[in-house]
Structure formats: structure tokens, C-alpha cells
Design a protein around this motif. Structure first.
Motif, mmCIF file in Angstrom:
data_model
loop_
_atom_site.group_PDB
_atom_site.id
_atom_site.type_symbol
_atom_site.label_atom_id
_atom_site.label_comp_id
_atom_site.label_asym_id
_atom_site.label_seq_id
_atom_site.Cartn_x
_atom_site.Cartn_y
_atom_site.Cartn_z
ATOM 1 N N LEU A 107 0.568 -1.154 0.313
ATOM 2 C CA LEU A 107 0.252 0.128 0.419
ATOM 3 C C LEU A 107 0.612 0.909 -0.070
ATOM 4 C CD1 LEU A 107 -2.603 -1.213 2.732
ATOM 5 C CD2 LEU A 107 -2.747 -0.541 0.081
ATOM 6 N N GLN A 108 1.701 1.105 1.010
ATOM 7 C CA GLN A 108 2.830 1.943 0.629
ATOM 8 C C GLN A 108 3.678 2.414 -0.084
ATOM 9 O OE1 GLN A 108 5.028 1.771 4.101
ATOM 10 N NE2 GLN A 108 3.362 2.322 5.810
ATOM 11 N N HIS A 109 4.386 1.257 -1.348
ATOM 12 C CA HIS A 109 5.538 1.655 -1.805
ATOM 13 C C HIS A 109 4.737 0.610 -3.074
ATOM 14 C CE1 HIS A 109 8.282 2.888 0.958
ATOM 15 N NE2 HIS A 109 7.409 2.079 1.637
ATOM 16 N N GLY A 110 3.897 0.270 -3.292
ATOM 17 C CA GLY A 110 3.444 -0.335 -4.698
ATOM 18 C C GLY A 110 4.118 -1.217 -5.318
ATOM 19 N N THR A 111 4.579 -2.083 -4.176
ATOM 20 C CA THR A 111 6.371 -3.053 -4.896
ATOM 21 C C THR A 111 5.650 -4.121 -3.675
ATOM 22 O OG1 THR A 111 8.027 -1.894 -3.101
ATOM 23 C CG2 THR A 111 7.839 -1.589 -6.080
ATOM 24 N N LEU A 112 6.295 -5.327 -3.772
ATOM 25 C CA LEU A 112 6.603 -6.450 -3.242
ATOM 26 C C LEU A 112 8.306 -6.319 -2.253
ATOM 27 C CD1 LEU A 112 5.459 -9.979 -2.023
ATOM 28 C CD2 LEU A 112 6.958 -10.334 -3.818
ATOM 29 N N ILE A 113 7.975 -6.722 -1.062
ATOM 30 C CA ILE A 113 8.757 -6.064 0.121
ATOM 31 C C ILE A 113 9.729 -7.669 0.051
ATOM 32 C CG2 ILE A 113 6.541 -7.844 2.072
ATOM 33 C CD1 ILE A 113 8.474 -5.642 4.266
ATOM 34 N N VAL B 36 -8.506 2.213 -11.979
ATOM 35 C CA VAL B 36 -7.615 1.764 -12.759
ATOM 36 C C VAL B 36 -5.664 1.662 -12.588
ATOM 37 C CG1 VAL B 36 -7.163 1.093 -15.028
ATOM 38 C CG2 VAL B 36 -9.473 2.103 -14.590
ATOM 39 N N THR B 37 -5.093 2.203 -11.956
ATOM 40 C CA THR B 37 -3.905 2.595 -12.160
ATOM 41 C C THR B 37 -3.658 0.996 -10.914
ATOM 42 O OG1 THR B 37 -3.861 4.738 -12.676
ATOM 43 C CG2 THR B 37 -2.156 3.381 -10.537
ATOM 44 N N SER B 38 -4.566 1.139 -9.053
ATOM 45 C CA SER B 38 -4.081 0.636 -8.502
ATOM 46 C C SER B 38 -4.326 -0.881 -8.438
ATOM 47 C CB SER B 38 -5.494 0.736 -7.023
ATOM 48 O OG SER B 38 -5.412 -0.073 -6.317
ATOM 49 N N VAL B 39 -5.368 -1.268 -10.085
ATOM 50 C CA VAL B 39 -5.692 -2.335 -10.046
ATOM 51 C C VAL B 39 -4.390 -3.069 -11.033
ATOM 52 C CG1 VAL B 39 -6.969 -4.009 -11.804
ATOM 53 C CG2 VAL B 39 -8.332 -2.565 -10.094
#
Length: 103
Positions: free
Chosen positions: A13-19, A92-95
Motif C-alpha cells: 500500500l505504501q510503495h506498490g511493490t513486494l517487500i 484502474v492504476t491501483s488494479v
């Protein structure tokens, strides 16, 4: 596993990437390590001795299980965001970001 899933979702949610598995939230310092003021010395000592100054609080299995659970959670998150696409301009961006993390 639940901790890994929670941290992975918060990171998404903060970075849009896998930790990554070596994220600071998954690491703990050894009790007998020097203070942060002598971090350079600690890194040099680690390089000399080959003994890591930190260790992971998760096993590889717990980390992977947390990431797999995150994928299930992201599918629910993406469906919820897509359901509100008419009123949510970032849906759309979030998906797409969720899709890219999972694939």
C-alpha cells in the motif's frame, strides 16, 4: 506468516511493490552488537568474521507463505477497487499495480 502477510500488504500500500525478505521489519540485531554510532566498525567486523550482525525473524517458508497470502489479499483488493472504478479515479492504476506485483 500472518506478520509477514501484514507487513507485505502495508508495504504494498505504501510503495506498490513486494517487500524483500531482508526488509528491516524482518530483521533483528544480535544482543551483543555495538551501538549505531559504531555501525562502520560493526560492518568491518562482520566482513572480517563472516558472522552476520542481524538475523531474520522469519523462516523462508514463513516469508513465502506471507507473500502467497498477500497475492490472495491483492486479488480481493483489486476487485474492490475495480468495483468502485466509476467513483475512484485511481482505481484502474491501483488494479494494474496489484496485477504487476502478483505477476
Amino acid at each position: 506468516e500472518d506478520y509477514a502477510q501484514f507487513k507485505a500488504f502495508c508495504h504494498f500500500l505504501q510503495h506498490g511493490t513486494l517487500i524483500p525478505p531482508d526488509a528491516p521489519c524482518f530483521l533483528v540485531s544480535h544482543a551483543n552488537q555495538p551501538t549505531a554510532a559504531s555501525a562502520t566498525t560493526t560492518e568491518q567486523d562482520q566482513a572480517k568474521s563472516g558472522v552476520p550482525t542481524t538475523r531474520s525473524i522469519l523462516t523462508d517458508e514463513e516469508y513465502l507463505s506471507g507473500c502467497i497470502s498477500l497475492c490472495h489479499q491483492l486479488s480481493r483488493h483489486a476487485v474492490t477497487r475495480a468495483s468502485n472504478a466509476l467513483s475512484d479515479p485511481l482505481a484502474v492504476t491501483s488494479v494494474r499495480v496489484a496485477r504487476d506485483v502478483v505477476s
